[in-house]
Write a protein that holds these residues in place. Structure first.
Motif, short mmCIF file in Angstrom:
data_model
loop_
_atom_site.label_atom_id
_atom_site.label_comp_id
_atom_site.label_asym_id
_atom_site.label_seq_id
_atom_site.Cartn_x
_atom_site.Cartn_y
_atom_site.Cartn_z
N GLN A 42 0.87 -1.17 0.00
CA GLN A 42 0.00 0.00 0.00
C GLN A 42 0.91 1.23 0.00
O GLN A 42 2.05 1.17 0.48
CB GLN A 42 -0.87 0.05 1.26
N ALA B 211 2.61 4.82 0.86
CA ALA B 211 3.03 5.50 2.09
C ALA B 211 3.71 6.81 1.67
O ALA B 211 4.16 6.95 0.53
CB ALA B 211 3.99 4.63 2.89
N PRO B 212 3.79 7.79 2.57
CA PRO B 212 4.39 9.07 2.22
C PRO B 212 5.80 8.93 1.66
O PRO B 212 6.60 8.13 2.15
CB PRO B 212 4.41 9.81 3.57
N THR C 270 -2.81 8.95 -9.90
CA THR C 270 -2.55 9.61 -8.62
C THR C 270 -2.26 11.10 -8.79
O THR C 270 -2.68 11.92 -7.97
CB THR C 270 -1.39 8.93 -7.87
N GLN D 127 -4.47 14.36 -7.28
CA GLN D 127 -3.84 15.47 -6.55
C GLN D 127 -4.12 16.82 -7.23
O GLN D 127 -4.35 17.83 -6.57
CB GLN D 127 -2.33 15.25 -6.45
N ASP E 124 3.44 14.98 -3.10
CA ASP E 124 3.50 13.59 -2.66
C ASP E 124 2.21 12.95 -3.14
O ASP E 124 1.13 13.24 -2.63
CB ASP E 124 3.60 13.52 -1.13
N LEU F 78 0.98 10.09 -2.83
CA LEU F 78 0.33 9.09 -1.97
C LEU F 78 -0.04 9.74 -0.64
O LEU F 78 0.20 9.20 0.44
CB LEU F 78 1.22 7.87 -1.78
N SER F 79 -0.61 10.92 -0.75
CA SER F 79 -1.08 11.65 0.43
C SER F 79 -2.48 12.16 0.14
O SER F 79 -2.96 12.10 -1.00
CB SER F 79 -0.15 12.84 0.74
N GLY F 80 -3.16 12.65 1.16
CA GLY F 80 -4.50 13.20 0.97
C GLY F 80 -5.46 12.19 0.36
O GLY F 80 -5.67 11.11 0.93
N THR G 49 -5.18 10.09 -1.91
CA THR G 49 -4.59 8.82 -2.33
C THR G 49 -3.75 8.18 -1.22
O THR G 49 -3.02 7.22 -1.47
CB THR G 49 -3.72 9.02 -3.59
N GLU G 50 -3.86 8.68 -0.01
CA GLU G 50 -3.09 8.12 1.11
C GLU G 50 -3.46 6.65 1.34
O GLU G 50 -4.64 6.29 1.40
CB GLU G 50 -3.35 8.92 2.37
N GLY G 51 -2.46 5.81 1.48
CA GLY G 51 -2.70 4.39 1.75
C GLY G 51 -3.29 3.62 0.58
O GLY G 51 -3.78 2.50 0.75
#
Length: 328
Positions: free
Chosen positions: A122, A124-125, A161, A165, A219, A221-223, A225-227
């Motif tokens: 999954q 991660a930041p 992704t 964002q 990033d 994979l944040s907000g 799309t985190e995880g």
């Protein structure tokens, strides 16, 4: 005395019979490991991508988890399942590492019916994101409007992704131009200015920061799309139906390795340099995703919904239909 001789002969015969039964009377009558374990197939060819997500398979190899299940594993390096689909469909490759985006888009296109056997990582930041060079005029995401962004493959994880964002910053995917550039070539194109920004994953982010003084602008994979689930081990629906016990054995072995990958960073650091071009010192410090220990349809549905939202798939996909049953 006669009775004693009869009893003695009987005992000798019984011992001989038991000995034959234990040893097998001939090569054809001795049970093979596949027959003893009930596996439909014991020698598998697995398509691996030279990235950290493949690490659990090599951990399972190193620690004998496949051998415990009666499996012998041969690996074949691939870049994406699309490029080796003929081998997957004709059974030359039994299972393979794939991103969820590829899994879903291939299934949506009708090219093949695929199912995920086990999830690998999954997000991660810091694992992937959009970078710009240190002297770029682009200082915030909204300034990407009208700009060119390099992605390793269009209509794949990077584009999805990044689009998610951009939406947060009031931009649509059509406000930027996505161009396909292999990761290995992106730093040179950034430096030359032929692209304005690049979507990179580790270890390329670290290399861009070191060699170009690059800045991580977004990033990805944040907000929203985190995880986000990234990838895992898949096969065709037909292969799983034909080899249910073998598929379950593979799942059990890789599942043990996923547990180790999720909890022991040193195990990852040790194995990653053995099948990638990532040096040991970089492997020990770079950001990595979270290694999953289960398949979660709700989690995977997020990927399917993003693909639908940005019109990368034609149909809305039910993620549960793409996950193989857990091993018994």
């Amino acid at each position: 005395m006669g009775n004693r001789r009869v009893i003695r002969r009987s005992l000798i015969g019984l011992v001989a019979a038991l000995t034959l039964a234990a040893c097998g009377t001939s090569g054809t009558e001795t049970a093979k490991p596949a027959e003893a374990g009930g596996l439909e197939k014991t020698e598998l060819t697995i398509g691996v991508v030279p990235v950290p997500s493949s690490a659990p398979l090599f951990i399972a190899q190193e620690r004998g988890f496949f051998k415990e299940e009666g499996l012998t594993i041969k690996t074949e390096t691939i870049q994406a399942p699309q490029a080796v689909m003929p081998k997957i469909l004709n059974g030359q490759i039994d299972a393979f590492l794939t991103s969820y985006v590829s899994l879903i888009t291939i299934s949506d296109s009708g090219a093949a019916k695929l199912k995920m056997l086990a999830e690998s990582q999954q997000g991660a930041p810091g694992v992937n994101g959009v970078v710009v060079v240190k002297d770029s005029s682009i200082r915030e995401p909204k300034q990407l409007k009208g700009k060119t962004i390099a992605v390793n493959v269009v209509k794949a994880l990077g584009e999805v992704t990044v689009s998610a964002q951009l939406k947060v910053h009031g931009l649509a995917p059509s406000d930027v131009k996505f161009v396909p550039v292999p990761f290995a070539d992106q730093l040179a194109q950034l430096k030359a200015g032929t692209v304005d920004a690049a979507w990179l994953t580790e270890p390329y982010i670290s290399a861009a920061q070191k060699d170009l003084g690059a800045t991580l602008l977004i990033d990805t994979l944040s907000g929203p799309t985190e995880g986000l689930p990234l990838d895992g081990w898949a096969s065709t629906d037909d292969w799983i139906a034909k080899h249910p016990k073998t598929a379950a054995a593979f799942q059990r072995a890789i599942g043990k390795a996923q547990q180790i990958a999720a909890s022991d960073r040193q195990a990852l650091n040790k194995v990653i340099p053995t099948f990638t071009q990532i040096p040991a010192d970089v492997a020990a410090t770079m950001a990595m995703g979270t290694f999953s220990t289960s398949l979660n349809p709700t989690r995977v549905q997020r990927v399917a919904d993003l693909l639908s939202e940005f019109a990368i798939t034609k149909n809305k996909v039910d993620a549960a239909s793409l996950l193989a049953a857990a091993p018994q």
